[in-house]
Design an enzyme around this catalytic site. Sequence first.
Site, PDB file in Angstrom:
ATOM      1  CG  ASP A  67      -1.838  -1.172   1.302  1.00 60.14           C
ATOM      2  OD1 ASP A  67      -2.343  -1.570   0.233  1.00 60.14           O
ATOM      3  OD2 ASP A  67      -2.067  -1.700   2.409  1.00 60.14           O
ATOM      4  CE1 TYR A  79       4.013  -6.240   3.575  1.00 63.99           C
ATOM      5  CE2 TYR A  79       3.400  -8.553   3.529  1.00 63.99           C
ATOM      6  CZ  TYR A  79       3.493  -7.325   2.902  1.00 63.99           C
ATOM      7  OH  TYR A  79       3.060  -7.188   1.595  1.00 63.99           O
TER       8      TYR A  79
END
Length: 267
Positions: free
Chosen positions: A58, A116
């Site tokens: 994103d 992540y």
Amino acid sequence: MWREFTQAYLLSLSYDGSGFKGWVKQPSTRTVQQILEDAIKHLIKKVPFKVLGASKTDRGVHALDQKVLLQLDFEISNLTSFLHGLNKKLPPDVRVNTIQRVANDFNVRQVVQKTYCYTINDHQFDIFRQRYELHWTKGLIDVDKLKKWLTLFVGNHDYFCFSGLKNAERSSFQTIRSIESITAIRDQDNRIKIYFQAKGFIRYQIRMIVGACLQAYLNNPRSHEALIKLRLTGEGDKSPFIVDGKGLCLVGITYQQGSEKQTYKED
């Protein structure tokens, strides 16, 4: 228009997401995919090609090891030179780490695991690192206490209420997912690092999980244990909390062993 290419190469990218509106190419918008495609065009001119990212990061999200499949119709004779030329054409906030030849039918999104990391700074504001971390101003965080909330999200759950999906999108996405592990540590630089490992994540999922856990840590009545557990069944309202994308980084993506061939990188 769909077409089948004869050659395939797997790239590993690092990028500082601060100046990008995410990975996916969009009209009149600076994205990582667009910048990479522009650099490739400089090298191969008008030869058709296609790039496909393994993860659609994103806006503001960073990467140390984004995987990208490059497909075209000719064999790159010198991968080291191609890699060097590509990095010369890329801006300073994007770098191709490695390139390797893969099978023509290689599926870049069929991953074994994605990792992540979300970074929180609960100490003094750092002007030189503030683009890569959430600055927390509500006191020092007890990591063990935070782990209590993070643990609720490990395992198989319906994460719709912790995603950026709209109700109309629900039938088009698999919202029942499994998070293999969530690990929180305070590192040697006094940053809190929260590592997430899973085969895949939904849009905003990690950022909403971190947001919900931080609010639960603060005893916010809109994010208590029973409510989190209800939302993890896919029922109830959506969690209203989401942390800034700048603290999130795609650390690594792994594939089944043997799916890649020799790797080339710059010296």
